[in-house]
Design a protein around this motif. Sequence first.
Motif, mmCIF file in Angstrom:
data_model
loop_
_atom_site.group_PDB
_atom_site.id
_atom_site.type_symbol
_atom_site.label_atom_id
_atom_site.label_comp_id
_atom_site.label_asym_id
_atom_site.label_seq_id
_atom_site.Cartn_x
_atom_site.Cartn_y
_atom_site.Cartn_z
ATOM 1 N N LEU A 180 0.750 -1.171 -0.035
ATOM 2 C CA LEU A 180 -0.045 -0.100 0.054
ATOM 3 C C LEU A 180 0.984 1.226 0.119
ATOM 4 O O LEU A 180 1.364 1.420 0.848
ATOM 5 C CB LEU A 180 -0.967 -0.138 1.318
ATOM 6 N N VAL A 181 0.853 2.139 -1.162
ATOM 7 C CA VAL A 181 1.910 3.164 -1.052
ATOM 8 C C VAL A 181 1.156 4.580 -1.137
ATOM 9 O O VAL A 181 1.557 5.638 -1.030
ATOM 10 C CB VAL A 181 2.745 2.975 -2.345
ATOM 11 N N SER A 182 -0.345 4.313 -1.285
ATOM 12 C CA SER A 182 -1.020 5.746 -1.363
ATOM 13 C C SER A 182 -2.461 5.584 -1.103
ATOM 14 O O SER A 182 -3.117 4.562 -1.219
ATOM 15 C CB SER A 182 -0.750 6.434 -2.676
ATOM 16 N N ARG A 183 -2.917 6.581 -0.430
ATOM 17 C CA ARG A 183 -4.603 6.532 -0.169
ATOM 18 C C ARG A 183 -5.030 8.010 -0.645
ATOM 19 O O ARG A 183 -5.383 8.908 0.169
ATOM 20 C CB ARG A 183 -4.785 6.553 1.209
ATOM 21 N N PRO A 184 -5.251 8.089 -2.099
ATOM 22 C CA PRO A 184 -5.623 9.373 -2.438
ATOM 23 C C PRO A 184 -7.290 9.768 -2.191
ATOM 24 O O PRO A 184 -8.245 8.734 -2.132
ATOM 25 C CB PRO A 184 -5.489 9.164 -4.286
ATOM 26 N N PRO A 185 -7.426 10.827 -1.538
ATOM 27 C CA PRO A 185 -8.932 11.144 -1.380
ATOM 28 C C PRO A 185 -9.491 11.843 -2.396
ATOM 29 O O PRO A 185 -9.180 13.097 -2.581
ATOM 30 C CB PRO A 185 -8.702 12.442 -0.194
ATOM 31 N N PHE A 186 -10.396 11.309 -2.995
ATOM 32 C CA PHE A 186 -11.324 11.951 -3.957
ATOM 33 C C PHE A 186 -12.111 13.102 -3.689
ATOM 34 O O PHE A 186 -12.461 13.968 -4.641
ATOM 35 C CB PHE A 186 -12.132 10.971 -4.702
ATOM 36 N N ALA A 187 -12.277 13.319 -2.450
ATOM 37 C CA ALA A 187 -13.270 14.532 -1.968
ATOM 38 C C ALA A 187 -12.570 15.728 -2.124
ATOM 39 O O ALA A 187 -13.072 16.745 -2.030
ATOM 40 C CB ALA A 187 -13.653 14.172 -0.418
#
Length: 403
Positions: free
Chosen positions: A297-304
Motif C-alpha cells: 500500500l503506497v497511497s490513499r488518494p482522497p477523491f473528496a
Amino acid sequence: MSWIEDPAFGADQPFGPQTLPYGVVESPELDGPAVAVRVGDHALPLRPIAGSFSDRLADLVGADSLDAVLAAGRPVWSELRARLTELVTAGSAPRGAKLLPLGEVTNRLPFTVADYVDFYSSRHHAENVGRMFRPDGDPLLPNWTHLPIGYHGRAGTVVVSGTDVVRPNGQRKGPKDPAPVFGPSIRLDIEAEVGFVCGGPVTSRVSVNKAPEHIFGVALVNDWSARDLQAWEYVPLGPFLAKSFLTSVAAWITPLDALSQARVAPPAMGNELQDYLVEDRPLGLDLRMEVRWNDTLVSRPPFASMAWTCAQQLAHMTVNGATLRPGDLFASGTVSGPEKNERGSFLELSWGGKEPVVLDDGAERTFLEDGDTVVITATAPGPDGSVVGFAEVSGTVLPAPVA
C-alpha cells in the motif's frame, strides 16, 4: 434474509445490496457474454432471470453488453435498480438464477466506449507537477481555477481491468541527449483516477444541474502514462502517445444511484466561476482510494479533495456544442491529496524519480519495472452507515515489443 448465501453480500460489506454494480461476464455456464450484477464475491448473470423483469427491462438485461442499458436513460436505470434490489433481497431465488464465483468468470469490457476524455482536476496533483516542472513559476497555470482542463484520449485502447500493460515504445529526449532517441519508455507511471460512464439520449450542452441525468455510474480508472514520452511530445498540443497506448477501467460499474450518501461539496476554488459551472447541489464525491504497488500500500488518494466535480467536467465538455453519447467515458484526472501518502501517481510519490519508494519486500522503485502489478481500489459512504464498494482496476507491466 436474502437467498444469496455469500458472507460478502451482507449490508455491512462493500458489495452488499446497497451497491449492486453492473458488469459483463463470460462462463461455460452461459450462452456467450452476459450482463451481470455483482453480489458479494459472486456474479449474478441477468439473462437467465430475464423473465423476472418487465418486458422493457427483459430486453435490456438479456443483452451481451451494457450498451442498451446506457442508452435507455435515467428513468429506466432507476427502475432496473429497484427491481434488482427486490430480487436480490428476496427470500427465494428467481427462477433460473445462477450465482457464479468471481474467480470462475471472465470479465469483459462492459460497454462500448464511444469517446474518452481525461481531465486534470486535482489541485494538489496540478500543483505538485507545477512545482516539479516550473520550480521558479506559479505551480498553477492561470486558466486552471477557471475551467476544468482536459484532453481527448483514445477510446479504442480503453481496456478492462486485468489486461496486461505492454510497455510502450516512443521518442524521448533527456536533458543531456543531443537528439531524441526511440525505444521503450523508462519512466512508465500510473494515474489513479475515477471514471464516469455516460448514457441517456444523444445531446449537447448538458447543464451542471442536469449532469446526473446523463451519468450512469462510476468506475475506477488507471490512466497509464509514459512520462518520458510525454515530456518530449506534449508541447504545444498536450498528451498523445504517452497516454494513448492503454487506459484501464474497472470491470464493474457502481451506479451513481448508489452514491447518494457520498456527495460532498468540493474545496472552494478561490475565484468566481462562470455561471455554467455553478452547481445548485455540488456533485463532489467522498471516495477513499488505495493504491498498491506489488501488494504494498503506497497511497490513499482522497477523491473528496478534487477541485472540479464530474458535473462541472461534463458541463464544460459539452458547453461548446460537443455531442454526448451513450458509452462516453470521462475520467477525473489523477487524484492526489495534500500529504505525500495521498499522491495518485508515481511521478509525485518519487518526486520525479528523486525519492525512491520502498516496497514491503525491500525493493526500491521510482517508476514501473517490467513485472510490476498495480491495483487501485476504493470505497464510499453508503446508506445507514454502510460502505459502497468499487471494483478494483489492476494491470501488470510486460516488456515492450521489439521495435
